[in-house]
Design a protein around this motif. Structure first.
Motif, PDB file in Angstrom:
ATOM      1  N   ARG A   6     -24.761  22.832 -13.187  1.00  0.00           N
ATOM      2  CA  ARG A   6     -25.251  24.208 -13.093  1.00  0.00           C
ATOM      3  C   ARG A   6     -26.685  24.293 -12.578  1.00  0.00           C
ATOM      4  O   ARG A   6     -27.179  25.391 -12.316  1.00  0.00           O
ATOM      5  N   SER A   7     -27.345  23.165 -12.461  1.00  0.00           N
ATOM      6  CA  SER A   7     -28.769  23.154 -12.106  1.00  0.00           C
ATOM      7  C   SER A   7     -28.932  22.999 -10.602  1.00  0.00           C
ATOM      8  O   SER A   7     -28.731  21.912 -10.042  1.00  0.00           O
ATOM      9  N   LYS A   8     -29.301  24.087  -9.947  1.00  0.00           N
ATOM     10  CA  LYS A   8     -29.471  24.088  -8.491  1.00  0.00           C
ATOM     11  C   LYS A   8     -30.533  23.086  -8.081  1.00  0.00           C
ATOM     12  O   LYS A   8     -31.607  23.013  -8.681  1.00  0.00           O
ATOM     13  N   GLY A   9     -30.240  22.306  -7.047  1.00  0.00           N
ATOM     14  CA  GLY A   9     -31.178  21.324  -6.526  1.00  0.00           C
ATOM     15  C   GLY A   9     -30.981  19.930  -7.098  1.00  0.00           C
ATOM     16  O   GLY A   9     -31.301  18.942  -6.440  1.00  0.00           O
ATOM     17  N   PHE A  10     -30.457  19.835  -8.321  1.00  0.00           N
ATOM     18  CA  PHE A  10     -30.105  18.543  -8.908  1.00  0.00           C
ATOM     19  C   PHE A  10     -28.650  18.247  -8.544  1.00  0.00           C
ATOM     20  O   PHE A  10     -27.793  19.136  -8.625  1.00  0.00           O
ATOM     21  N   TRP A  11     -28.375  17.006  -8.159  1.00  0.00           N
ATOM     22  CA  TRP A  11     -27.004  16.677  -7.785  1.00  0.00           C
ATOM     23  C   TRP A  11     -26.385  15.831  -8.891  1.00  0.00           C
ATOM     24  O   TRP A  11     -26.634  14.640  -9.013  1.00  0.00           O
ATOM     25  N   SER A  12     -25.577  16.499  -9.732  1.00  0.00           N
ATOM     26  CA  SER A  12     -24.958  15.823 -10.867  1.00  0.00           C
ATOM     27  C   SER A  12     -23.576  16.418 -11.108  1.00  0.00           C
ATOM     28  O   SER A  12     -23.357  17.176 -12.052  1.00  0.00           O
ATOM     29  N   PRO A  13     -22.608  16.089 -10.238  1.00  0.00           N
ATOM     30  CA  PRO A  13     -21.276  16.691 -10.355  1.00  0.00           C
ATOM     31  C   PRO A  13     -20.571  16.388 -11.672  1.00  0.00           C
ATOM     32  O   PRO A  13     -19.787  17.209 -12.163  1.00  0.00           O
ATOM     33  N   GLU A  14     -20.818  15.236 -12.252  1.00  0.00           N
ATOM     34  CA  GLU A  14     -20.117  14.823 -13.457  1.00  0.00           C
ATOM     35  C   GLU A  14     -21.056  14.581 -14.633  1.00  0.00           C
ATOM     36  O   GLU A  14     -20.801  15.030 -15.748  1.00  0.00           O
ATOM     37  N   GLU A  15     -22.144  13.866 -14.424  1.00  0.00           N
ATOM     38  CA  GLU A  15     -23.005  13.394 -15.502  1.00  0.00           C
ATOM     39  C   GLU A  15     -23.937  14.497 -16.001  1.00  0.00           C
ATOM     40  O   GLU A  15     -24.441  15.305 -15.224  1.00  0.00           O
ATOM     41  N   VAL A  16     -24.159  14.505 -17.309  1.00  0.00           N
ATOM     42  CA  VAL A  16     -25.184  15.352 -17.907  1.00  0.00           C
ATOM     43  C   VAL A  16     -26.466  14.529 -17.997  1.00  0.00           C
ATOM     44  O   VAL A  16     -26.472  13.430 -18.569  1.00  0.00           O
ATOM     45  N   LEU A  17     -27.545  15.056 -17.408  1.00  0.00           N
ATOM     46  CA  LEU A  17     -28.783  14.297 -17.294  1.00  0.00           C
ATOM     47  C   LEU A  17     -29.791  14.763 -18.330  1.00  0.00           C
ATOM     48  O   LEU A  17     -29.884  15.954 -18.646  1.00  0.00           O
ATOM     49  N   ASP A  18     -30.558  13.825 -18.844  1.00  0.00           N
ATOM     50  CA  ASP A  18     -31.620  14.103 -19.802  1.00  0.00           C
ATOM     51  C   ASP A  18     -32.939  14.234 -19.042  1.00  0.00           C
ATOM     52  O   ASP A  18     -33.365  13.283 -18.378  1.00  0.00           O
ATOM     53  N   ILE A  29     -37.530  12.475  -4.949  1.00  0.00           N
ATOM     54  CA  ILE A  29     -36.639  13.589  -4.627  1.00  0.00           C
ATOM     55  C   ILE A  29     -35.777  13.268  -3.406  1.00  0.00           C
ATOM     56  O   ILE A  29     -34.784  13.962  -3.155  1.00  0.00           O
ATOM     57  N   PHE A  30     -36.141  12.217  -2.674  1.00  0.00           N
ATOM     58  CA  PHE A  30     -35.373  11.820  -1.489  1.00  0.00           C
ATOM     59  C   PHE A  30     -34.379  10.695  -1.795  1.00  0.00           C
ATOM     60  O   PHE A  30     -33.787  10.123  -0.885  1.00  0.00           O
ATOM     61  N   GLY A  31     -34.191  10.372  -3.062  1.00  0.00           N
ATOM     62  CA  GLY A  31     -33.405   9.192  -3.432  1.00  0.00           C
ATOM     63  C   GLY A  31     -31.937   9.424  -3.684  1.00  0.00           C
ATOM     64  O   GLY A  31     -31.234   8.491  -4.102  1.00  0.00           O
ATOM     65  N   GLY A  32     -31.443  10.649  -3.491  1.00  0.00           N
ATOM     66  CA  GLY A  32     -30.016  10.883  -3.645  1.00  0.00           C
ATOM     67  C   GLY A  32     -29.637  11.674  -4.882  1.00  0.00           C
ATOM     68  O   GLY A  32     -28.504  12.138  -4.990  1.00  0.00           O
ATOM     69  N   GLY A  33     -30.551  11.814  -5.838  1.00  0.00           N
ATOM     70  CA  GLY A  33     -30.233  12.565  -7.042  1.00  0.00           C
ATOM     71  C   GLY A  33     -30.504  14.055  -6.923  1.00  0.00           C
ATOM     72  O   GLY A  33     -30.314  14.800  -7.889  1.00  0.00           O
TER      73      GLY A  33
END
Length: 399
Positions: A6-18, A29-33
């Motif tokens: 749900r967080s625009k700009g963060f790419w996390s289709p499956e994982e919940v990130l802390d 920010i250029f590393g793929g996440g």
């Protein structure tokens, strides 16, 4: 708070990130996440701006209650409080509720509140020990406050013709103050005004002098408390507020409310900050930037970028292209490029007459923005980055 799909700009289709783990790992920010567009906050810029405003207020004998509506981000609010802010300013009862839940001990609502539901809640929180103030500019507003059952602390607001709220005459200011004096459960804490919509220094100074005259009138009539509040100050004229009100520091608690200074910008406030007029008093730096990707270069001199009205502010000027980063990671200035218009999700980027943009689909563009208040309200979670664009914190915003 967690980061997920749900967080625009963060790419996390499956994982919940802390967010704390993100900050500990310091990803680029250029590393793929992350994906584009992406709004980021430069940590060094924010820290410098907070320190500059704290020093300005201390130098002129003002308390600082920066306007939280700019970001509605707990991380930035707490940073300003740690730097010595007296309290925080908000514009609505909902924003006041958020700051109460965040534990902000002192809040100034720079607006009228007439909703009986909100007023009853404010009275209950005030009775529980929360220090909160709001503005009144009519007898009807005073009556609404009294109906809440008290206790409530209010500021009589002076306005100007064609402006926002606030009484238009000093007679009306006295009428409101006397209504407060007669209202059970309501106390007058001081006088306030907002000068930010006035067109020039002459008009601002004249209005601030009327504010002083109104303050003196209420003081003479015995309508103010022993240490009243005297407050003004948007982000465009706080130097004039300091000049006109500084002499009242022994008779009143002077409160400045400038909010946009925490991140500044590359547009409206770059041109209108008081530090343009008084550079010896300090300076602010733009701490917000948006990275977006070139999607198409369909004709000479035109490129379409994947960023639009839902991502960046456009009410006080269009975004400013500043840097190009190609697929190899090489960077160069975005010289000669300008934004001509925005759609919901597209930016039209054009070069000068007869020239090409030099852009390829997939290139990244770093944009500066104008008007931070309408940038934060488009993003729920925002990376804070160092000067290498590595994430050192994640801000959460309350929209």
């Amino acid at each position: 708070m967690s980061i997920d799909w749900r967080s625009k700009g963060f790419w996390s289709p499956e994982e919940v990130l802390d967010p704390e783990r993100i900050a500990a790992e310091r990803p680029s920010i250029f590393g793929g996440g992350f994906t584009w567009p992406l709004l980021v906050v430069r940590r060094a810029g924010v820290e410098a701006n907070i320190a500059t405003m704290a020093a300005f207020c201390e130098r002129h004998g003002f308390d600082f209650a920066p306007h939280a509506k700019t970001s509605m981000a707990p991380g930035l609010i707490q940073a300003q409080l740690r730097a010595g802010a007296w309290g925080m300013t908000v514009a609505t009862a909902n924003q006041a509720l958020i700051l109460r839940r965040l534990g902000v001990e002192r809040v100034l609502i720079a607006n009228e509140i007439l909703d009986p539901v909100a007023l009853r809640w404010l009275a209950a929180e005030r009775a529980a020990g929360w220090e909160v103030y709001f503005q009144v500019d009519s007898v009807a507003g005073v009556r609404a406050a009294a109906a809440a059952g008290g206790p409530l602390s209010v500021l009589a607001e002076l306005g100007h013709p064609g402006g926002r709220t606030g009484v238009r005459t000093l007679d009306e200011l006295e009428t409101v103050a006397r209504a407060v004096e007669a209202a059970p459960g309501v106390e007058l804490a001081g006088v306030t005004a907002y000068e930010g919509q006035l067109p020039d220094q002459y008009a601002v100074d004249e209005f601030l002098d009327r504010l002083v005259e109104g303050f003196e009138l209420l003081a003479k009539e015995g309508l103010l408390p022993e240490q009243p509040i005297l407050s003004a100050g948007g982000s465009a004229w706080f130097d004039r507020v300091a000049e006109r009100l500084e002499g009242f520091g022994r008779r009143a608690r002077l409160i400045l409310r400038s909010g946009a200074s925490v991140t500044h910008d590359d547009g409206f406030y770059r041109e209108h900050t008081p530090f343009v007029r008084v550079p010896d008093q300090g300076g602010l730096t733009a701490a917000l930037e948006v990275w977006a990707q070139v999607l198409s270069a369909p004709e000479p001199g035109l490129a379409l970028v994947g960023m639009g009205k839902r991502d960046v502010p456009f009410d006080e000027g269009l975004p400013e292209p500043q840097e190009i980063r190609d697929a190899s990671g090489s960077v160069r200035p975005a010289a000669g490029l300008r934004v001509t218009r925005l759609n919901d999700h597209h930016t039209y980027l054009e070069s000068g007459p007869g020239g090409g943009t030099g852009l390829e689909p997939g290139d990244l563009i770093r944009f500066g923005i104008s008007h931070p208040c309408t940038a934060f309200d488009k993003w729920r979670d925002i990376p804070v980055v160092d000067e290498e664009r590595r994430v050192v914190e994640v801000l959460h915003t309350y929209l």
